[in-house]
Design a protein around this motif. Structure first.
Motif: not given
Lengths: 203, 371, 295
Positions: B171, B175, B190-192, B300
């Protein structure tokens, strides 16, 4: 009294129910702009933060809501410590980062456009200003119109930010973006959401 | 005379009593204990913890019992409890490389440091119903490892040494990892947050989507780089201490899918990864999750988005089985006010249809008469 | 206060923790300030299923206090099972006074109806909303519909309504009929029959909408313009019924059709059970009430 003991005293007597009382007052004020809601002095903060403004902060602010204080409040260490202890809210780095603004000296407040206005997609990402005024009925009369107002509403707060009517017209013109105002005095609280128009101001 | 139906409250209470009775089942049999559920139906408990996103085997076992074995109902019970829990802090990321491994397989290497370790798997069992199990035969004691354990580096780290695989995602500096249970999700995600949603997502839904990528709906050329199951330390930073505090251990399943990638304008050819991590032992879920994670990285990685599994808004908005079951099942709530509105409309449109037809017939008659 | 808190020792007052309430309260204030705009909020998992009123329950739980009197209706009726269940929930976790009388309530939580009796100033009407996005069935993507609202680009909705007219001669939407709030946002009124749309316009009550699964809160302040979308040559019309309520004789109310037998026998009765009972108490009678009209 030490700074520490000032900081931990003066919160809500009954946090759950007091917060609900204050929220309902703010909600009704926001829903019916110009109406004054009494009985909100439920906190005892260090001056120059007023009990009414402090109660609003306790009811609405927490770790998730950065606050910006005007110089009159920011300069007072006891006020900063009290707010930090009772709300857990961080101080915003810049006015534009703040979710809530507390101002003890509205007359010298920086322009409303300096605060978060939200975006066209997310107009809710905007600031709510809590202005401590001396009174809500002794200033120049503002005639209000818009959602929440059947015919017209009147409010005469003082002191207000410079060129307030003009600033407010610009704020309203940004709709749905814009800031919302909560005005607090010893009489209680009133609100001006961004949807409210000021139709005239008596000279 | 017509009397409107009353007594909803009594009906609800009676229904709940009947439910409790049915849950208990035959009262001549001993009631099943939470310990029995946690230890003998442990994969059910694991699934409930994983999709309920709360690690507590006792509560998950209670949820399974209370739900009469209905998995989604049990997950729902655990979620509703989870939401009331105060947050004291956030742990450090778990270090799966330091896992106390019970099972570890890699499909990409014949042998590798630490070896292949089958562990407690259904793989290679012949699926023949076992009459001995029906009669409570005691199984033989398991074989215990004797030799000192060799370090078991993650396959992704082995590939990374050669520079052939993308790095672990990271990240931006400022963030904090998101939490979809505390902030409203926003697309694109976001991927998280996406991984959190997938880890809580329905096993069946992710399984089907992962499967669809294998059949060509967003194919991403996966190899099961590694699947490992075991216990990891949960650590938390305490402001007063200069070392992390260990709170305990949890069992997790991790899957790292290694995917071929031809490269793009921005990125050289290399292997990319799909990642899956779930509470407890659930290989199927972790593998399906890693296929979906990889598919959802299409944007992405500058890939064309052509298939359902690559469509972030579609996948994330529909993978939560508690949301899905609530909304599907809400159709059994009364909707008679809206149905009345539709009845009125259909009757009106039928009337108009008949009138138009009669009008047309009359026109034809008139025309014929005139001729 | 102690009597209240003792009874509910195992939960916070009104179930939600204070941080969650603050988050929802902030969303409600924004919703009021931007009438008709859907404010995203971090909806919590509630002890009832999504789709069964979790949004409305979270809004009510964040607004309610010990002085409030709560009414809960589903399909206009106080005694439908889910209304009973939600009312019982608030009695348990907030020990709040409840009523079936519209006029006595300070907060009314509803699913699918607006009470027939005009609401009063100071009352709060909380709607349970399944799909808050009025454009969702025209464009399933949130990323797209958010842009449309931002740009005030509602052409798609007008095209859809106009296609109805072209095909059927009139608009074929009977419930969840889209409205425009204060001339700006197109809003879903929740799946109320369009019969109820005019009641939203310039209502004296504050109207709050909670969509739990979809994580949105929106609002219509009192005295706010709420206009049903229509066309000059095809003005908005509400449903009408051919006969009055069989119990109270009421007209200009929304009726439920009750099937009496399998030979086509049916009757029409008020959907708003409180309004029907109040009318009967005043002596109004319908043809199947089985009682003599008061003289």
């Amino acid at each position: 009294m030490t700074l520490d003991s000032i900081a931990i005293e003066g919160g809500f007597q009954n946090p759950v129910f007091d917060a609900q009382t204050i929220f309902r007052a703010v909600m009704q004020a926001m829903a019916e702009p110009g109406t004054i809601h009494k009985g909100i002095a439920l906190a005892k903060p260090p001056a120059p933060l007023t009990p009414e403004a402090a109660a609003v902060a306790l009811a609405l602010c927490d770790q998730d809501t950065p606050i910006w204080l005007d110089p009159a409040l920011a300069g007072d260490e006891a006020v900063r410590a009290w707010l930090a202890f009772h709300t857990g809210a961080p101080l915003a780095n810049t006015p534009a980062d703040a979710h809530f603004i507390l101002a003890a000296d509205p007359e010298h407040l920086i322009g409303l456009e300096n605060f978060a206005q939200g975006s066209q997609e997310y107009p809710d990402r905007s600031a709510t200003l809590v202005l401590q005024v001396n009174d809500l009925s002794g200033g120049e009369e503002l005639v209000l119109d818009g959602p929440g107002i059947e015919n017209e509403a009147r409010l005469a707060p003082r002191p207000m930010p410079r060129h307030f009517t003009r600033q407010w017209a610009q704020n309203h013109a940004r709709f749905p973006r814009g800031i919302d105002l909560i005005l607090v005095s010893r009489e209680g609280l009133a609100a001006l959401p961004r949807s409210t128009r000021i139709t005239s101001q008596e000279a | 005379m017509y009397v409107a139906v009353k007594g909803g409250e009594a009906a609800i209470q009676n229904a709940h009593r009947l439910l409790a009775d049915r849950r208990r089942g035959d009262r001549n049999l001993p009631a099943i204990t939470l310990e029995q559920i946690a230890s003998q139906l442990s994969l059910a408990v694991d699934r409930v913890m994983s999709e309920g996103s709360l690690y507590d085997t006792g509560l998950a076992a209670l949820a399974v019992k209370q739900a009469r074995g209905d998995m989604i109902e049990a997950i729902f019970l655990l979620r509703a409890y989870r939401t009331t829990l105060p947050r004291f802090g956030y742990t450090r990321p778990v270090d799966t490389a330091a896992m106390l491994v019970e099972r570890r397989v890699s499909a990409t290497y014949k042998d590798l440091p630490g070896g292949q370790l089958l562990g407690p798997t259904f793989d290679y069992t012949h699926r023949l119903l076992d009459p001995e199990l029906a009669e409570d035969a005691e199984p033989a004691a398991p074989e215990a490892r004797s030799e000192a354990e060799e370090a078991m580096p993650r396959v992704s780290d082995i590939l990374a040494n050669e520079g052939l695989i993308e790095e672990d995602g990271s990240l931006p500096e400022d963030r904090e990892p998101g939490d979809i249970t505390r902030e409203p999700p926003e697309f694109p995600m976001e991927r998280d947050q996406r991984l959190q949603a997938l880890s809580r997502g329905d096993e069946g839904f992710l399984l089907a989507l992962g499967y669809s990528t294998q059949r060509g709906y967003g194919r991403n050329h996966p190899f099961a780089g590694e699947i490992r199951i075991g216990e990891v330390d949960v650590e938390i930073d305490v402001p007063e201490l200069d070392f992390p505090l260990t709170l305990g251990r949890i069992r997790v399943t991790e899957c790292q899918m290694v995917n071929q990638f031809k490269g793009s304008q921005k990125v050289p050819p290399q292997f990319t990864r799909g990642y899956g991590l779930v509470f407890g032992q659930s290989e199927r879920k972790a593998m399906a999750m890693s296929l979906c994670d990889r598919a959802l990285r299409a944007n992405e990685l500058d890939e064309d988005i052509t298939a359902p599994a690559q469509d972030e808004e579609f996948v994330i908005s529909h993978c939560d089985n508690v949301q899905a079951t609530g909304f599907v099942e809400h159709l059994k709530l009364p909707h008679y006010v809206d149905f009345q509105a539709e009845l009125g409309l259909v009757r009106q449109m039928r009337r108009e249809y008949e009138e138009r037809r009669e009008g047309a017939a009359a026109d034809t008659e008139r025309r014929e008469a005139a001729e | 206060m102690n009597a209240h808190t003792d009874n509910i020792a195992q939960y916070n007052f009104a179930y939600l923790d204070e941080q969650t309430k603050r988050m929802i309260r902030r969303a409600i204030l924004k919703a009021i300030a931007i009438p008709g705009y859907q404010v995203p909020f971090a909806s919590r998992e509630m002890p009832m299923p999504y789709g069964w009123g979790t949004g409305g329950v979270q809004v009510t739980a964040s607004v309610i206090g010990t002085d409030d009197v709560l009414k809960v209706i589903d399909q206009g009726a106080d005694d439908t099972t889910n209304a009973v269940s939600i009312r019982a929930f608030f009695q348990k976790v907030a020990n709040v006074e409840v009523t079936t009388h519209t006029a006595d309530a300070t907060i009314i939580q509803t699913r699918h109806r607006i009470p027939e009796e005009p609401l009063n100033a100071g009352q709060v009407l909380v709607y349970q909303v399944p799909i808050p996005e009025p454009l969702r069935f025209l464009e399933p993507r949130e990323t797209e519909t958010r842009k449309m609202h931002a740009l005030e680009e509602y052409g798609l909705m007008h095209v859809k309504l106009y296609e109805d007219i072209a095909q059927h001669g009139h608009i074929a939407t009977t419930f969840a009929y889209p409205v425009k709030v204060e001339g700006r946002y197109v809003m879903d009124p929740s799946p109320t029959p369009k019969f109820d749309n005019p009641k939203m316009h310039m209502s004296k009550a504050l109207q709050l909408f909670g969509a739990g699964r979809e994580k949105r809160i929106y609002a219509v302040p009192p005295y706010t313009r709420v206009e049903s979308l229509d066309f000059e040559d095809h003005p908005f019309e509400v449903q009408t019924f051919d006969e009055p309520c069989a119990l109270c004789g009421g007209t200009d109310v929304y009726l439920d059709e009750v099937v009496l037998d399998d030979r086509g026998g049916r009757m029409f009765v008020c959907s708003d059970t409180d309004n029907c009972e109040a009318r009967r108490a005043e002596g109004h009678r319908g043809h199947l009430s089985g009682e003599e009209a008061a003289t």
